[in-house]
Design a protein around this motif. Structure first.
Motif, PDB file in Angstrom:
ATOM      1  N   GLU A  92       1.012  -1.320   0.079  1.00  0.00           N
ATOM      2  CA  GLU A  92      -0.015   0.157  -0.113  1.00  0.00           C
ATOM      3  C   GLU A  92       0.844   1.175  -0.076  1.00  0.00           C
ATOM      4  N   LYS A  93       0.650   1.879  -0.816  1.00  0.00           N
ATOM      5  CA  LYS A  93       1.886   3.071  -1.038  1.00  0.00           C
ATOM      6  C   LYS A  93       1.029   4.284  -1.685  1.00  0.00           C
ATOM      7  N   ASN A  94       1.539   5.493  -1.063  1.00  0.00           N
ATOM      8  CA  ASN A  94       1.237   6.649  -1.711  1.00  0.00           C
ATOM      9  C   ASN A  94       2.401   7.685  -1.580  1.00  0.00           C
ATOM     10  N   TYR A  95       2.596   8.838  -2.011  1.00  0.00           N
ATOM     11  CA  TYR A  95       3.668   9.604  -1.961  1.00  0.00           C
ATOM     12  C   TYR A  95       4.104   9.886  -0.605  1.00  0.00           C
ATOM     13  N   GLU A  96       3.103  10.100   0.311  1.00  0.00           N
ATOM     14  CA  GLU A  96       3.594  10.493   1.723  1.00  0.00           C
ATOM     15  C   GLU A  96       4.128   9.088   2.189  1.00  0.00           C
ATOM     16  N   ILE A  97       3.540   7.953   2.102  1.00  0.00           N
ATOM     17  CA  ILE A  97       4.210   6.664   2.502  1.00  0.00           C
ATOM     18  C   ILE A  97       5.528   6.355   2.162  1.00  0.00           C
ATOM     19  N   VAL A  98       5.730   6.605   0.958  1.00  0.00           N
ATOM     20  CA  VAL A  98       7.099   6.550   0.451  1.00  0.00           C
ATOM     21  C   VAL A  98       8.037   7.534   1.108  1.00  0.00           C
ATOM     22  N   THR A  99       7.846   8.572   1.263  1.00  0.00           N
ATOM     23  CA  THR A  99       8.619   9.641   1.938  1.00  0.00           C
ATOM     24  C   THR A  99       8.808   9.271   3.352  1.00  0.00           C
ATOM     25  N   GLU A 100       7.716   8.765   3.855  1.00  0.00           N
ATOM     26  CA  GLU A 100       8.020   8.483   5.381  1.00  0.00           C
ATOM     27  C   GLU A 100       8.844   7.229   5.430  1.00  0.00           C
ATOM     28  N   GLN A 101       8.652   6.298   4.548  1.00  0.00           N
ATOM     29  CA  GLN A 101       9.551   5.073   4.683  1.00  0.00           C
ATOM     30  C   GLN A 101      10.960   5.496   4.474  1.00  0.00           C
ATOM     31  N   ILE A 102      11.367   6.196   3.611  1.00  0.00           N
ATOM     32  CA  ILE A 102      12.642   6.269   3.167  1.00  0.00           C
ATOM     33  C   ILE A 102      13.194   7.259   4.115  1.00  0.00           C
ATOM     34  N   ARG A 116       0.967   3.130 -11.272  1.00  0.00           N
ATOM     35  CA  ARG A 116      -0.417   3.113 -10.859  1.00  0.00           C
ATOM     36  C   ARG A 116      -1.214   4.337 -11.000  1.00  0.00           C
ATOM     37  N   GLY A 117      -0.838   5.047 -11.982  1.00  0.00           N
ATOM     38  CA  GLY A 117      -1.518   6.528 -12.298  1.00  0.00           C
ATOM     39  C   GLY A 117      -1.991   6.993 -11.048  1.00  0.00           C
ATOM     40  N   HIS A 118      -3.298   7.194 -11.190  1.00  0.00           N
ATOM     41  CA  HIS A 118      -4.049   8.190 -10.065  1.00  0.00           C
ATOM     42  C   HIS A 118      -4.028   7.412  -8.761  1.00  0.00           C
ATOM     43  N   HIS A 119      -3.870   6.147  -8.904  1.00  0.00           N
ATOM     44  CA  HIS A 119      -4.058   5.148  -7.638  1.00  0.00           C
ATOM     45  C   HIS A 119      -2.798   5.670  -6.617  1.00  0.00           C
ATOM     46  N   ALA A 120      -1.880   6.370  -7.452  1.00  0.00           N
ATOM     47  CA  ALA A 120      -0.483   6.716  -6.461  1.00  0.00           C
ATOM     48  C   ALA A 120      -0.871   7.820  -5.548  1.00  0.00           C
ATOM     49  N   HIS A 121      -2.017   8.125  -5.422  1.00  0.00           N
ATOM     50  CA  HIS A 121      -2.429   9.279  -4.429  1.00  0.00           C
ATOM     51  C   HIS A 121      -3.767   8.618  -3.495  1.00  0.00           C
ATOM     52  N   ASP A 122      -3.955   7.277  -3.906  1.00  0.00           N
ATOM     53  CA  ASP A 122      -4.947   6.567  -2.658  1.00  0.00           C
ATOM     54  C   ASP A 122      -4.363   6.813  -1.282  1.00  0.00           C
ATOM     55  N   GLY A 123      -5.356   7.106  -0.541  1.00  0.00           N
ATOM     56  CA  GLY A 123      -5.134   7.389   0.883  1.00  0.00           C
ATOM     57  C   GLY A 123      -4.926   8.669   1.354  1.00  0.00           C
TER      58      GLY A 123
END
Lengths: 401, 486, 179
Positions: free
Chosen positions: B27-37, B462-469
């Motif tokens: 489960e990923k969006n930009y915020e999750i990626v930023t937080e994870q790394i 994922r297109g616009h699903h990249a912003h899910d959540g």
């Protein structure tokens, strides 16, 4: 479907052209080399090596495509498969017989006087002799033809059935084929071309020749595609979504091979030039004087700098316009010159190449073998759908996703 | 002409012919990626016992390096096992080994970028860092081998009161240019990739000192669309320059040997075979480091098994090229009819270093063939072990190339035998320490995965699903705009 | 505290939204527009408008590469033939074959240097502060938000009307940025 005959027409036209060229070439070659068997075999070997390079280049690309299941090859894979088809390989195997028969006119290892007076040749004589070369060449061609036959068959079966088993087979064969291809081609080119020099040897030779062959095959395919892309079924597939990347991919492939050719050539030259060892330097000494020096310089510019600069710009690779098709023709011509530069100086002491009758003999051999090659190539191309159905299906699904 | 297929057949066909295109899992969006790394840098508590253990080992070995360099500078290069006829030894072996390891980084970041292999986006930063650190370790050896590293600047052409100039016909000087260019360009490439991520961390941290430092390092990057436009052009061209650069570096390293006349060194296959060997060793090292790190830091959904599988395949391919090099060396050696060439083949097979030779054939040529099996590539333990075997094999390869040829040249009266001394081994261990030390410092203080490129990958996949959540709602159109509070 | 206005900024959630918004803004007649995004958004720069500075970079790099090549080879020639001629194994003073590696490395170094320095210079970086950093919630522009800014220098700019226009574009927020 109504424009479909038009591709068939083009292929037929190419086939007829091949037939005419073959007749002209055979006559020209026969007339020009009449009564001079040295001249005949020298010219024959040149024509043979050029077309065998194209065949093997296509075979290599076929293995590569099936091994990596790359997207870039989808519209052109059938051209590669036809170029490196088992029919063409068998043809080239048959055409090798005259070389064996005339080996004493060509190779120092088949010349008894030279063998007894040259240390290296004497040492090699158990390995390098007409029987050995013939046997090895026969085995290589048999294996190549088998590999080519199987992979083409599975490629067609996959279209018909879509069985995952077959998809896995052809991938495995592609990988194994590539490994085998590299080794056998290196050995084969050692037998056929490197041994034209009595003392000389170079470990990069196989890689150098394979690079040139793949470059030739890619340029040949690019040329055909720039001619045929407007016909169905190419048009609909290319228009659909592959348009931009197909030309860019072909252009980049040529660019890569051009760079790799320059890289292998430079490495070989620089190392041998710097070492300056007696046995090795002869190869370049023969080629760094007189007219061959000019040819060599022309090759550096024409087979590296010119296509490199052309392909660096996106314009050339953008569309199948005159830029890309003329570049493909140019590369094919450069391959002709390069192979001449590699082969002819090895026996240039026998005769002066730069005279009209000799050049015509070379042209005759080139056209004669090439014409026959084009006939078998087009026959094979017509025997199967020009697009692999399964891969197109996958592309469609991705395009709609 | 197309054959009609049933729906079911089509489905099966698609599954096999189109392996899933996804390289970012979970489960990923930009915020999750930023937080994870990003949290690996901003939240220092994330680094647990494995980090300390690895860092500590690196630190201890770094001290071994300090000691061996100190002793070397005090006594001179005689503390190494080199002596005539083997004037080159472990120093050059290790130089070539390290610089080879660096090559995977550039290959991943530049060549895969040019080949539009988007999956590289989650491993390129780490691999590039590895390149830099490996080149640092490599550079130490020739520098120290000069005997007087404090006058190393003599290697560069500059007008000086000695009136002397470097010799441009020497491959050793080519090395100076190649390695320094490689180091500089790799560092620039790495930094350019880092700038947007540094800006992100700058905007995210709450610590003023950290923000100040990152603010300077990020050069005031603000993500303007036009800046991105030029940035991408520049990055792509840098990749286009780095790709031939990386080929040239190991080619020039191979020229160190090949332009001489020594049998076993003077052979034309060396340039491509050295480059392939470098990439081979480099991918082995990436796997050795990546496999544990992705487990320790829970990065398995960014550095997926598919990445690992691809890296293993590249390792296998380059390994086969290296093996092809061995075969051609032997074949042409026997074909040549030159007695020195044949003697070197004999010496490798049956001479005093035969154990090393057959060891390298096993480690580089035979053992990695297990990577043909998808099951092995899917098993990280096997993969990790075979990467280690490859690293050892590549060290042995250089060991075989260097002393065998040097100690068995044209005249039997000048033959000898080479054994690395205690300090050779100490220094080798020491550079491993330096490398580990730097890698784990990097893991702690810089984002080890390129954050914006992973987002780019996520967007592509994922297109616009990249912003899910991300549930924030747009302003209603009729609503009066919220103006900045005065 | 009297302050001038730098521009009006709108915040968006996704790539498609900002592309859409940028198109509409240009269609509305605004020219001094800039977008700020956490990752490169393809086609955005083209919508906002490219200028000469954007096509310059490849040429700068190419010329730097040529200069590196000529400079590198020239240096080798000058050192080996003019300033410090040495006979090494009877090879010619101008051993061009052996001069290729260094000339090549010089080419790459110069071109790569130009690619990096040129890119930052054309972007006007390093620049530690910029008015856009005053925008509300701009710290998310590097993470997961896409900002579109209409600058006050635009001829059509009018705080109220511009703000009203931006709020019709599905923005998450619209706010004024102080200079």
């Amino acid at each position: 479907m109504n424009s479909e005959p038009s591709l068939e027409n083009s292929i037929n036209k190419l086939q007829r052209m091949g037939g005419v060229i073959a007749v002209i070439g055979v006559i020209l070659g026969a007339v020009m080399a009449m009564g001079n068997s040295d001249q005949f075999f020298h010219a024959y070997l040149y024509g043979y090596i050029f077309w065998v390079c194209l065949t093997l280049g296509c075979l290599g690309m076929t293995f590569l495509h099936h091994a990596i299941r790359g997207r870039f090859g989808i519209p052109v894979i059938r051209i590669f498969e036809a170029g490196g088809s088992s029919v063409n390989l068998i043809l080239m195997a048959i055409l090798f017989i005259p070389i064996l028969m005339g080996s004493s006119h060509l190779y120092p290892w088949a010349n008894a006087d030279l063998v007894s007076s040259t240390e290296a040749l004497k040492y090699r004589s158990g390995f390098m002799n007409t029987g050995g070369v013939g046997l090895r060449t026969g085995i290589y061609f048999a294996m190549w033809a088998l590999g080519s036959h199987l992979i083409h068959k599975w490629s067609l079966d996959l279209d018909a059935s879509g069985s995952p088993q077959i998809a896995a087979y052809r991938t495995s064969l592609g990988c194994a084929g590539l490994v085998f291809y590299f080794l056998t081609c290196s050995f084969a080119f050692t037998d056929w071309v490197m041994s034209l020099e009595a003392n000389w040897y170079s470990t990069i030779y196989g890689a150098w020749f394979i690079t040139g062959s793949v470059l030739l095959a890619t340029a040949f395919t690019t040329l055909l595609m720039t001619r045929w892309h407007k016909h169905e079924p190419y048009r609909s597939v290319i228009d659909m979504k592959l348009d931009f990347t197909l030309w860019r991919d072909l252009g980049n492939l040529i660019l890569t091979m051009v760079m790799f050719w320059a890289y292998t050539s430079l490495s070989q030259f620089l190392i041998i030039w710097s070492g300056n060892i007696r046995e090795e330097i002869t190869f370049y000494l023969e080629r760094n004087q007189g007219a061959w020096l000019i040819v060599g310089t022309f090759l550096i510019c024409g087979q590296f700098f010119f296509p490199f600069l052309c392909l660096l710009s996106g314009k050339t690779k953008k569309s199948p316009g005159w830029r890309l098709s003329s570049l493909a023709i140019w590369i094919i011509i450069m391959r002709m010159v390069d192979i001449a530069w590699i082969i002819i100086p090895s026996y240039s002491k026998a005769h002066n190449v730069f005279s009209i009758p000799v050049l015509l003999a070379y042209a005759g051999s080139f056209l004669g073998i090439g014409g026959i090659w084009l006939v078998t190539f087009t026959t094979r191309l017509k025997s199967a759908p020009v697009l692999p159905a399964y891969a197109v299906l996958v592309e469609e699904s991705l395009g709609h996703a | 002409m197309e054959t009609e297929l049933s729906q079911e057949e089509k489905k099966a066909l698609l599954q096999i012919a189109s392996p899933s295109q996804h390289f970012v899992e979970g489960e990923k969006n930009y915020e999750i990626v930023t937080e994870q790394i990003g949290s690996m840098v901003l939240n220092q508590k994330k680094h647990g016992i494995p980090w300390f253990v690895a860092f500590f080992i690196g630190f201890v070995l770094l001290n071994v390096l300090m000691a061996s360099v100190g002793w070397l500078l005090y006594k001179g290069v005689g503390v190494w096992g080199i002596n005539i006829p083997s004037a080159w030894g472990a120093d050059i072996i290790n130089f070539v080994w390290w610089i080879g390891i660096g090559h995977a980084g550039t290959l991943i970041s530049a060549i895969l970028l040019l080949a539009r292999q988007q999956w590289r986006n989650s491993i390129n930063r780490f691999a590039e860092a590895m390149t830099l650190f490996a080149v640092m370790c490599a550079g130490l050896y020739p520098l120290l081998h000069t005997g007087r590293p404090w006058v190393a600047y003599w290697l560069f052409p500059y007008p000086n009161i000695l009136g002397a100039w470097p010799q441009f016909r020497s491959p050793l000087l080519w090395d100076v240019f190649a390695v320094s260019t490689y180091m500089t360009v790799s560092a620039m490439f790495w930094f350019v990739g880092l700038v947007p991520d540094l800006a992100l961390l700058r905007d995210r941290t709450s610590n003023k000192v950290v923000r100040f430092i990152l603010g300077i390092a990020a050069l005031g990057w603000r993500g303007s669309a036009k800046h991105w436009y030029r940035y991408e052009i520049s990055y792509l061209i840098l990749a286009g320059l780095s790709a031939p650069l990386v080929l040239s570096v190991h080619t020039i390293v191979s020229f160190d040997f090949a332009v001489s006349q020594i049998p076993g060194w003077h052979t034309t296959i060396f340039p491509p075979y050295f480059v392939a060997g470098a990439v081979y060793a480099g991918f082995a090292m990436v796997l050795i480091l990546m496999i544990p790190i992705r487990a320790w830091y829970n990065l398995k959904d960014l550095i997926t098994m598919k990445h690992i599988d691809w890296m293993a395949k590249i390792m296998l391919t380059t390994g086969l090229i290296v093996f092809y090099g061995y075969i051609m060396e032997n074949f042409i050696g026997l074909y040549s009819g030159n007695k020195y060439e044949m003697a070197i083949v004999y010496n490798r097979w049956c001479g005093p270093y035969r154990v090393a030779y057959w060891g390298l054939i096993f480690c580089n040529g035979l053992a990695p063939q297990i990577l043909w099996f998808p099951k092995v590539r899917a098993n990280v333990k096997w993969l990790w072990a075979s990467s280690l075997v490859v690293s050892i094999g590549m060290w042995l390869e250089r060991y075989v190339i260097i002393p065998v040829s040097l100690t068995r040249d044209f005249l039997p009266s000048s033959w000898g035998y080479y054994t690395p001394s205690f300090w050779d081994w100490a220094m080798f261990l020491g550079t491993i320490g330096l490398f580990t030390f730097l890698i784990f410092l990097f893991t702690r203080f810089l984002p080890i995965i390129n954050i914006f490129e992973v987002k780019d990958l996520l967007h592509r996949e994922r297109g616009h699903h990249a912003h899910d959540g991300d549930n924030e709602q747009p302003l209603e159109q009729a609503k009066v705009p919220v103006l900045a509070e005065k | 505290m009297a302050s001038t206005i730098y521009g009006m900024v709108a915040e968006f959630k996704s790539e498609s939204q900002i592309l859409n918004a940028a198109k509409k803004t240009k269609a509305e007649g605004y020219n001094r527009v800039e977008a700020y995004t956490p990752l490169p958004v393809h086609g955005l720069a083209e919508i906002i408008g490219l200028d000469i500075k954007d096509t310059l970079l490849p040429w700068i790099i190419f010329l730097a590469g040529v200069a590196g090549l000529v400079g590198g080879f020239g240096m080798e020639w000058w050192v080996s033939v003019i300033e410090y001629p040495l006979n090494v194994g009877g090879r010619p003073l101008l051993s061009w074959v052996q001069f290729i590696p260094v000339a090549y490395e010089c080419t790459i170094l110069a071109a790569a240097g130009a690619a990096v320095v040129g890119m930052f210079a054309l972007n006007g970086l390093p620049r530690p502060h910029h008015p856009i950093f005053n925008a509300k919630r701009f710290e998310r522009a590097s993470n997961d938000r896409f900002f579109l800014c209409i600058e006050a220098a635009d001829a059509k700019f009018d705080s109220k009307r511009t703000a009203a226009f931006l709020s019709t574009l599905d923005a998450l927020s619209v706010s004024e940025v102080e200079d």
